[in-house]
Scaffold this active site. Structure first.
Site, short mmCIF file in Angstrom:
data_model
loop_
_atom_site.label_atom_id
_atom_site.label_comp_id
_atom_site.label_asym_id
_atom_site.label_seq_id
_atom_site.Cartn_x
_atom_site.Cartn_y
_atom_site.Cartn_z
N GLY A 52 16.33 5.66 3.11
CA GLY A 52 16.95 4.52 4.16
C GLY A 52 16.69 4.91 5.54
O GLY A 52 16.93 4.16 6.53
N GLU B 145 16.43 11.38 -0.71
CA GLU B 145 15.27 10.91 -1.46
C GLU B 145 14.66 9.82 -0.50
O GLU B 145 14.33 8.86 -0.63
CB GLU B 145 15.76 10.04 -2.61
CG GLU B 145 16.52 10.43 -3.90
CD GLU B 145 17.00 9.36 -4.84
OE1 GLU B 145 16.97 8.27 -4.26
OE2 GLU B 145 17.33 9.74 -5.78
N GLY C 178 11.54 8.40 1.36
CA GLY C 178 10.15 7.96 1.29
C GLY C 178 9.52 7.80 2.72
O GLY C 178 8.64 8.42 3.20
N ARG C 179 9.91 6.60 3.24
CA ARG C 179 9.20 6.14 4.64
C ARG C 179 9.40 7.31 5.44
O ARG C 179 8.18 7.48 6.27
CB ARG C 179 10.12 4.93 4.93
CG ARG C 179 9.83 4.13 6.27
CD ARG C 179 10.80 3.07 6.73
NE ARG C 179 11.33 2.50 5.52
CZ ARG C 179 10.75 1.28 5.02
NH1 ARG C 179 9.77 0.71 5.49
NH2 ARG C 179 11.60 0.86 4.32
N ARG D 223 3.18 -5.47 3.68
CA ARG D 223 4.55 -5.38 4.36
C ARG D 223 4.52 -6.40 5.34
O ARG D 223 5.54 -7.38 5.35
CB ARG D 223 4.76 -4.08 4.82
CG ARG D 223 5.14 -3.00 3.76
CD ARG D 223 5.66 -1.55 4.42
NE ARG D 223 7.11 -1.92 5.08
CZ ARG D 223 7.50 -1.84 6.09
NH1 ARG D 223 6.42 -1.84 7.26
NH2 ARG D 223 8.60 -2.30 6.54
N CYS E 106 -7.21 -15.82 0.41
CA CYS E 106 -7.21 -17.22 0.60
C CYS E 106 -5.38 -17.70 0.18
O CYS E 106 -4.92 -18.05 -0.49
CB CYS E 106 -7.74 -18.15 -0.86
SG CYS E 106 -9.56 -17.53 -0.75
N GLU E 107 -5.08 -17.11 1.52
CA GLU E 107 -3.23 -17.05 1.43
C GLU E 107 -3.09 -17.06 2.89
O GLU E 107 -3.44 -15.73 3.57
CB GLU E 107 -3.02 -15.81 0.58
CG GLU E 107 -1.28 -15.70 0.38
CD GLU E 107 -0.87 -16.83 -0.14
OE1 GLU E 107 -0.02 -17.45 0.44
OE2 GLU E 107 -1.07 -17.04 -1.25
C1 LIG Z 1 13.06 3.32 -2.20
C2 LIG Z 1 13.75 4.13 -2.71
C3 LIG Z 1 13.80 5.45 -1.91
C4 LIG Z 1 13.04 5.61 -0.70
O1 LIG Z 1 13.44 4.76 0.39
P1 LIG Z 1 12.89 4.93 1.97
O2 LIG Z 1 13.59 3.92 2.42
O3 LIG Z 1 11.41 4.87 1.64
O4 LIG Z 1 13.30 5.99 2.19
C5 LIG Z 1 14.78 6.21 -2.46
N1 LIG Z 1 15.56 6.37 -3.51
C6 LIG Z 1 15.51 5.27 -4.18
C7 LIG Z 1 16.24 4.95 -5.63
C8 LIG Z 1 14.45 4.19 -3.76
O5 LIG Z 1 14.47 3.07 -4.67
#
Ligand SMILES: *Cc1c(COP(=O)(O)O)cnc(C)c1O
Length: 429
Positions: free
Chosen positions: A230, A272, A274-275, A310, A347-348
């Site tokens: 997040g 956790e 990701g982004r 996105r 085609c969208e």
């Molecule tokens: C998507 C997700 C993340 C990563 O979220 P980011 O916004 O990319 O940091 C972490 N944990 C869980 C369970 C997720 O579904």
């Protein structure tokens, strides 16, 4: 001004070796950021970032993060297989799934992953399909209602499918304590792509207070609090980047104010992300193919929403830099004198990387960089219109490049058809 992590000359060189479109990743940026994250939480001896593999499941990139000390946050069978491929097993895997199939739970157990239960009913389901819960487990919390910070409403957990109610959480903890789980964790994900440095500290305070009550009322040993993902990134040129050091400090203050006085000073902090770990360190490199002038001006490029969904899916902003072409001028700092919709070839009609975007004059053959595609870019790709998914290229720290995933070919696209049932498939090749 937002600048790509490669120069125009570098990019022209790279594009001579790998046909566009492709995602390009910056090893130096990934490593420097991972080290900054580790440093920001170094006050917590048990800290670990479990990289959210769904954001970018390329094994080479996940492996680079593993070298920097990260574990894997997996949520599916194949994401678990990626961790296994890299030799990441046991408590270096957080299995944060939802609506989980039996075979996913079975592999999670086989690998000794920490299972983060999304629902109370998943505990008996897990036991039925995979066997006893291990000595370490975790539960995902959903507080319901709206999640607010000082600067407004962040999200509405009450409408989200994830996690357990508070009552269920206490019950789940009692179930897990009764089954002999020696270490329990607490997890919540309440807002996505957050700006400012307040989200993690506010979430941490909520979870720390809950952890104290869980410990007091169920007798559980709370071994970790998982702040999940997040943390946002500056997609727009005027977005203020999150300061991970300030975020780590904010979490430390909440820790010292809530957990330490409760005698719970051995709780590990897990994340956790990701982004934040990968987003800024990837870009989509694409070539200007067609300029079309009708009621608006359209710039058609050789990538499409299959490479980056996105903008089409969420109306998300991705910055674009026009770089230019071999032998031509470096356009990366040219003034924006034109307004284009930048489109792909699906085609969208929502297949647009940008709408009414001010850009410099583009000519056919110019290379464009679409920024911040390192997370939820390639990984959200698909095959609509029979379009094939792009390659992924890594820019190494020494300036060399490596193809870390080849582009799909038509044979990949047709590979899932059952050739024993269709003579006509012979004609495809
Ligand atoms: C998507 C997700 C993340 C990563 O979220 P980011 O916004 O990319 O940091 C972490 N944990 C869980 C369970 C997720 O579904």
């Amino acid at each position: 001004m937002k600048q790509p992590f490669v120069t125009k000359d570098q990019l022209v060189d790279i594009a001579e070796r790998y046909p566009t479109p492709f995602h390009l990743y910056d090893e130096a940026g990934i490593r420097a950021n991972a080290r900054a994250v580790r440093e920001a939480f170094s006050w917590n001896p048990g800290f670990r970032e479990y990289f959210a593999v769904k954001a970018n499941p390329n094994p080479t990139l996940v492996g680079i993060l593993a070298e920097e000390g990260c574990g894997c946050d997996c949520s599916s069978l194949t994401e678990l297989m990626i961790a296994r491929l890299l030799g990441i097993t046991g408590e270096k895997i957080m299995f944060s799934s939802n609506d989980t199939p039996a075979e996913d739970f079975r592999l999670a157990r086989e690998l000794g992953a920490i299972v983060n239960f999304d629902d109370i009913s998943h505990i008996p389901f897990f036991e039925e399909v995979a066997g006893p819960v291990g000595p370490v487990a975790s539960c995902r919390f959903n507080p319901g209602g709206l999640f607010r910070l000082a600067n407004g409403i962040m999200d509405s957990p009450g409408d989200s499918k994830y996690g357990m109610t508070e009552e269920q959480l206490f019950e789940a903890y009692r179930m897990l304590v009764a089954r002999g789980c020696a270490t329990l964790g607490l997890h919540a994900f309440l807002a996505s792509n957050t700006h400012g440095n307040e989200y993690y500290p506010a979430l941490a305070r909520i979870l720390f207070e809950l952890a104290v009550r869980l410990h007091e009322e169920t007798g559980a040993h709370v071994g970790f609090v998982n702040l999940s993902g997040g943390v946002g990134i500056p997609y727009r040129p005027d977005d203020e980047p999150c300061d991970i050091r300030a975020i780590g400090e904010g979490v430390r203050r909440a820790y010292e104010e809530v957990l330490v006085p409760a005698g719970m000073d051995d709780v590990a902090i897990y994340t956790e992300m990701g982004r934040f770990m990968m987003g800024p360190y990837g870009c989509l490199v694409t070539l200007a193919l067609h300029e079309k002038r009708i009621y608006k001006d359209y710039l058609g490029v050789d990538a499409s929403a299959v490479d980056l969904i996105r903008p089409a899916m969420y109306g998300a902003y991705h910055h674009i830099t026009v770089m230019g072409q071999a032998g031509g001028p470096d356009k990366s700092s040219w003034p924006a004198s034109r307004t284009y919709d930048v489109t792909g070839n699906l085609c969208e009609n929502n297949d647009k990387f940008a709408v009414d975007r001010a850009l410099p004059e583009v000519e056919r053959g110019d290379l464009l960089v679409i920024h911040d595609t390192g997370a939820h870019g390639y990984s959200m790709g698909y095959n609509y219109n029979g379009r094939l998914r792009s390659a992924e290229v890594l820019l190494r720290e020494d300036g060399s490049t490596e193809l870390i995933r080849r582009a799909e070919t038509p044979s990949d696209y047709f590979a899932t058809l059952d050739v024993t049932k269709g003579q006509s498939l012979r004609n495809i090749k």
